[in-house]
Design a protein around this motif. Structure first.
Motif, PDB file in Angstrom:
ATOM      1  N   ALA A  50      -6.734   3.120 -11.574  1.00 34.68           N
ATOM      2  CA  ALA A  50      -5.560   2.821 -11.964  1.00 34.68           C
ATOM      3  C   ALA A  50      -4.690   4.231 -11.540  1.00 34.68           C
ATOM      4  O   ALA A  50      -3.624   4.133 -10.732  1.00 34.68           O
ATOM      5  CB  ALA A  50      -5.116   2.818 -13.241  1.00 34.68           C
ATOM      6  N   ALA A  51      -4.919   5.520 -11.839  1.00 29.43           N
ATOM      7  CA  ALA A  51      -4.216   6.560 -11.441  1.00 29.43           C
ATOM      8  C   ALA A  51      -4.336   7.045  -9.916  1.00 29.43           C
ATOM      9  O   ALA A  51      -3.344   7.269  -9.403  1.00 29.43           O
ATOM     10  CB  ALA A  51      -5.023   7.917 -12.115  1.00 29.43           C
ATOM     11  N   ALA A  52      -5.590   6.704  -9.382  1.00 28.90           N
ATOM     12  CA  ALA A  52      -5.596   6.819  -7.816  1.00 28.90           C
ATOM     13  C   ALA A  52      -4.911   5.847  -7.115  1.00 28.90           C
ATOM     14  O   ALA A  52      -4.232   6.266  -6.262  1.00 28.90           O
ATOM     15  CB  ALA A  52      -7.023   6.748  -7.606  1.00 28.90           C
ATOM     16  N   ARG A  53      -4.700   4.789  -7.577  1.00 25.19           N
ATOM     17  CA  ARG A  53      -3.957   3.851  -6.634  1.00 25.19           C
ATOM     18  C   ARG A  53      -2.516   3.863  -7.061  1.00 25.19           C
ATOM     19  O   ARG A  53      -1.898   3.548  -6.102  1.00 25.19           O
ATOM     20  CB  ARG A  53      -4.576   2.131  -7.246  1.00 25.19           C
ATOM     21  CG  ARG A  53      -5.918   1.914  -6.665  1.00 25.19           C
ATOM     22  CD  ARG A  53      -6.222   0.582  -7.034  1.00 25.19           C
ATOM     23  NE  ARG A  53      -5.404  -0.345  -6.359  1.00 25.19           N
ATOM     24  CZ  ARG A  53      -5.690  -0.835  -5.054  1.00 25.19           C
ATOM     25  NH1 ARG A  53      -6.575  -0.320  -4.414  1.00 25.19           N
ATOM     26  NH2 ARG A  53      -4.941  -1.763  -4.663  1.00 25.19           N
ATOM     27  N   PRO A  57       0.679  -1.333   0.003  1.00 30.64           N
ATOM     28  CA  PRO A  57      -0.094  -0.013   0.153  1.00 30.64           C
ATOM     29  C   PRO A  57       0.749   1.096   0.077  1.00 30.64           C
ATOM     30  O   PRO A  57       0.325   2.381  -0.251  1.00 30.64           O
ATOM     31  CB  PRO A  57      -0.873  -0.065   1.141  1.00 30.64           C
ATOM     32  CG  PRO A  57      -0.782  -1.395   1.672  1.00 30.64           C
ATOM     33  CD  PRO A  57       0.531  -2.001   1.166  1.00 30.64           C
ATOM     34  N   SER A  58       2.033   1.263   0.179  1.00 30.61           N
ATOM     35  CA  SER A  58       2.893   2.203   0.540  1.00 30.61           C
ATOM     36  C   SER A  58       3.521   2.797  -0.881  1.00 30.61           C
ATOM     37  O   SER A  58       4.018   3.762  -0.984  1.00 30.61           O
ATOM     38  CB  SER A  58       4.157   2.036   1.102  1.00 30.61           C
ATOM     39  OG  SER A  58       5.053   0.873   0.664  1.00 30.61           O
ATOM     40  N   LEU A  59       3.009   2.321  -1.891  1.00 28.50           N
ATOM     41  CA  LEU A  59       3.632   2.785  -3.369  1.00 28.50           C
ATOM     42  C   LEU A  59       2.992   4.300  -3.639  1.00 28.50           C
ATOM     43  O   LEU A  59       1.707   4.589  -3.088  1.00 28.50           O
ATOM     44  CB  LEU A  59       2.906   1.923  -4.635  1.00 28.50           C
ATOM     45  CG  LEU A  59       3.866   0.330  -4.567  1.00 28.50           C
ATOM     46  CD1 LEU A  59       3.041  -0.204  -5.905  1.00 28.50           C
ATOM     47  CD2 LEU A  59       5.251   1.222  -5.194  1.00 28.50           C
ATOM     48  N   SER A  60       3.858   4.989  -4.148  1.00 27.57           N
ATOM     49  CA  SER A  60       3.609   6.378  -4.597  1.00 27.57           C
ATOM     50  C   SER A  60       3.850   6.782  -5.945  1.00 27.57           C
ATOM     51  O   SER A  60       4.160   5.830  -6.672  1.00 27.57           O
ATOM     52  CB  SER A  60       4.132   7.430  -3.586  1.00 27.57           C
ATOM     53  OG  SER A  60       5.630   7.206  -3.619  1.00 27.57           O
ATOM     54  N   CYS A 101      -6.380   6.547  -1.272  1.00 30.16           N
ATOM     55  CA  CYS A 101      -7.381   5.475  -1.695  1.00 30.16           C
ATOM     56  C   CYS A 101      -7.549   4.362  -0.267  1.00 30.16           C
ATOM     57  O   CYS A 101      -8.558   4.063   0.079  1.00 30.16           O
ATOM     58  CB  CYS A 101      -6.970   4.386  -2.663  1.00 30.16           C
ATOM     59  SG  CYS A 101      -6.475   5.112  -4.452  1.00 30.16           S
ATOM     60  N   GLN A 102      -6.181   4.490   0.275  1.00 29.97           N
ATOM     61  CA  GLN A 102      -6.366   3.703   1.557  1.00 29.97           C
ATOM     62  C   GLN A 102      -7.291   4.464   2.566  1.00 29.97           C
ATOM     63  O   GLN A 102      -8.180   3.896   3.425  1.00 29.97           O
ATOM     64  CB  GLN A 102      -5.189   3.571   2.068  1.00 29.97           C
ATOM     65  CG  GLN A 102      -4.428   2.697   1.444  1.00 29.97           C
ATOM     66  CD  GLN A 102      -2.839   2.768   2.185  1.00 29.97           C
ATOM     67  OE1 GLN A 102      -2.605   2.610   3.407  1.00 29.97           O
ATOM     68  NE2 GLN A 102      -1.753   3.186   1.230  1.00 29.97           N
ATOM     69  N   ARG A 103      -7.415   5.745   2.534  1.00 31.51           N
ATOM     70  CA  ARG A 103      -8.109   6.557   3.707  1.00 31.51           C
ATOM     71  C   ARG A 103      -9.482   6.419   3.294  1.00 31.51           C
ATOM     72  O   ARG A 103     -10.379   6.536   4.235  1.00 31.51           O
ATOM     73  CB  ARG A 103      -7.506   8.024   3.661  1.00 31.51           C
ATOM     74  CG  ARG A 103      -8.228   8.914   4.735  1.00 31.51           C
ATOM     75  CD  ARG A 103      -7.600  10.268   4.601  1.00 31.51           C
ATOM     76  NE  ARG A 103      -6.204  10.339   4.747  1.00 31.51           N
ATOM     77  CZ  ARG A 103      -5.645  11.292   4.826  1.00 31.51           C
ATOM     78  NH1 ARG A 103      -5.872  12.493   4.365  1.00 31.51           N
ATOM     79  NH2 ARG A 103      -4.169  11.235   4.771  1.00 31.51           N
ATOM     80  N   TYR A 104      -9.924   6.874   2.020  1.00 29.90           N
ATOM     81  CA  TYR A 104     -11.476   7.056   1.658  1.00 29.90           C
ATOM     82  C   TYR A 104     -12.096   5.957   1.199  1.00 29.90           C
ATOM     83  O   TYR A 104     -13.467   5.869   0.825  1.00 29.90           O
ATOM     84  CB  TYR A 104     -11.288   8.131   0.760  1.00 29.90           C
ATOM     85  CG  TYR A 104     -11.118   9.707   1.492  1.00 29.90           C
ATOM     86  CD1 TYR A 104     -11.933  10.207   2.435  1.00 29.90           C
ATOM     87  CD2 TYR A 104      -9.850  10.161   0.889  1.00 29.90           C
ATOM     88  CE1 TYR A 104     -11.239  11.502   2.965  1.00 29.90           C
ATOM     89  CE2 TYR A 104      -9.333  11.347   1.616  1.00 29.90           C
ATOM     90  CZ  TYR A 104     -10.188  11.760   2.470  1.00 29.90           C
ATOM     91  OH  TYR A 104      -9.782  13.101   3.272  1.00 29.90           O
ATOM     92  N   THR A 105     -11.246   4.869   0.498  1.00 32.06           N
ATOM     93  CA  THR A 105     -12.003   3.631  -0.155  1.00 32.06           C
ATOM     94  C   THR A 105     -11.445   2.365   0.215  1.00 32.06           C
ATOM     95  O   THR A 105     -11.055   1.406  -0.447  1.00 32.06           O
ATOM     96  CB  THR A 105     -12.052   3.715  -1.412  1.00 32.06           C
ATOM     97  OG1 THR A 105     -10.545   3.785  -2.002  1.00 32.06           O
ATOM     98  CG2 THR A 105     -12.648   4.988  -2.189  1.00 32.06           C
ATOM     99  N   PRO A 106     -11.440   2.282   1.727  1.00 33.78           N
ATOM    100  CA  PRO A 106     -10.939   1.015   2.000  1.00 33.78           C
ATOM    101  C   PRO A 106     -12.106  -0.218   1.772  1.00 33.78           C
ATOM    102  O   PRO A 106     -13.127   0.149   1.554  1.00 33.78           O
ATOM    103  CB  PRO A 106     -10.973   0.952   3.797  1.00 33.78           C
ATOM    104  CG  PRO A 106     -11.958   2.096   3.861  1.00 33.78           C
ATOM    105  CD  PRO A 106     -11.588   3.145   2.847  1.00 33.78           C
TER     106      PRO A 106
END
Length: 404
Positions: free
Chosen positions: A246-249, A16-19, A256-261
């Motif tokens: 794709a762009a968001a992730r 999940p830490s990918l940026s 994404c982690q915060r708002y769409t778990p």
């Protein structure tokens, strides 16, 4: 499809830490996309099966099995978008030659093999009439595709949408990636959604509605398919939301982690899809006409497609987050169905047509007809995959990755 051949494997972040600074990503066969791809092709096969050969338990599902195409569109947008964003972050560009050659090796061989069989052996055609061969060969059959003129190999319309997407998206990303921002991305997405809704509404009012008012319901349905359902410019919602996911992730994973778990994305995604299907069920002036029990009326046509696409994108994102869970409980046969999905897509209508010629339509009723359909479709798809798809994929890897 493809929709179906949108990517050779599923790309997803290894953690999940990918940026946005990520220059490498794990390429793997993700369970979530395979599950959705398998579901999508089975739904597409179901919607093209005559009611008489549909098991009772699946008759109601069949009414909405067209949803499989929208699943494919979202998957294609996500997988191709992720592939391009990955390359962009690594090289600050996109190798257009490599991208297009990979698509050609992936899509063209099996497609033109089947198209050639349709052209040379009319007995294989799943309907008495067919659009001009050149319109299939140029991937333009989904424009002005009137089912009253020709219906054989009609599933190719969605592949045309995908081909146009493959052609344009890399160029668009190259043009705007240096100055694009979150606000501009949202603005473009909003414009596509609003533009699509406006266009579908206008087309319905000018083309379909007048025929409905005149009581010409069969013509109205054909014109709806031709002008609203098939064209690329009216069906961008799924592809666009797939690219947005794709762009968001890839670039904003923490958001994404915060708002769409998954605990949020799954119920909200299901709610969007259910709401859209409810809208498609509201038939307004068409209510009560048996011919249009599955007719997608104006309200659903205008706003239903973006709602469905958002819902599918949310569920896909959640499944990617739950990859570690899905790997523990794999669905048997998923990889096989997902692998054969493109060949199944290309051949399933013709296969059942041949089944009826050989065994007789009266002998292909209910569950027996359904099982014959599944067995013969998978058998033919396996042959096509082994003889054509796999052969050209191996050739592609040899040509584009020499020495590896």
């Amino acid at each position: 499809m493809n929709i179906i051949a949108s990517s050779d494997s599923a790309y997803f972040p290894s953690a999940p830490s990918l940026s946005s600074q990520t220059t490498t990503a794990v390429q793997s066969r993700a369970v979530g996309p395979d599950v959705l791809r398998s579901l999508a092709i089975l739904l597409v096969m179901l919607v093209h099966l005559p009611v008489e050969a549909t098991p009772t338990l699946l008759v109601d599902v069949r009414k909405y099995a067209w949803l499989g195409v929208d699943i494919f569109f979202v998957l294609s947008g996500f997988l191709i978008g992720t592939q391009l964003f990955k390359e962009l972050s690594r090289t600050n560009g996109v190798d257009l030659k490599s991208f297009y050659l990979r698509r050609v090796f992936r899509i063209f061989p099996a497609f033109f093999a089947v198209l050639g069989l349709y052209a040379i052996f009319p007995i294989l055609r799943d309907a008495p009439t067919m659009q001009p061969i050149w319109s299939f060969a140029t991937f333009t059959v989904n424009f002005n595709f009137d089912p009253r003129v020709g219906r054989a190999f009609s599933q190719a319309w969605s592949l045309c949408v995908e081909e146009h997407f493959y052609l344009v998206l890399p160029l668009l990303i190259l043009l705007i990636h240096r100055w694009i921002s979150v606000s501009w991305t949202l603005a473009i997405a909003g414009a596509i959604v609003i533009g699509g809704m406006t266009l579908r509404y206008t087309l319905w009012e000018s083309q379909v509605g007048t025929l409905v008012d005149a009581g010409k319901l069969r013509d109205a349905f054909a014109v709806y398919l031709r002008d609203v359902y098939y064209p690329t410019y009216t069906r961008l919602d799924g592809l666009m939301f797939g690219v947005m996911l794709a762009a968001a992730r890839f670039f904003k994973p923490k958001l994404c982690q915060r708002y769409t778990p998954p605990r949020v994305a799954i119920p909200v995604g299901i709610a969007f899809i259910v709401a859209a299907l409810a809208l498609f069920s509201i038939r307004g002036p068409l209510a009560g006409t048996n011919l249009f029990l599955v007719f997608q009326a104006q309200l659903g046509s205008v706003v239903g497609f973006p709602l469905i696409s958002i819902g599918i994108a949310l569920i896909l994102g959640a499944m990617l987050d739950l990859e570690h869970v899905l790997r523990r409980w794999p669905v048997p046969g998923t990889v096989m169905v997902a692998t054969l999905s493109y060949s199944l897509y290309l051949t399933h209508k013709s296969v059942f047509h041949i089944d009826r010629l050989v065994l007789g339509e009266e002998n292909l009723q209910g569950s027996f007809g359904f099982m014959v359909y599944l067995v013969t479709s998978f058998a033919v798809a396996t042959v096509l995959w082994l003889c054509v798809e796999r052969t050209f994929l191996l050739l592609r890897d040899r040509v584009l990755s020499p020495g590896k």
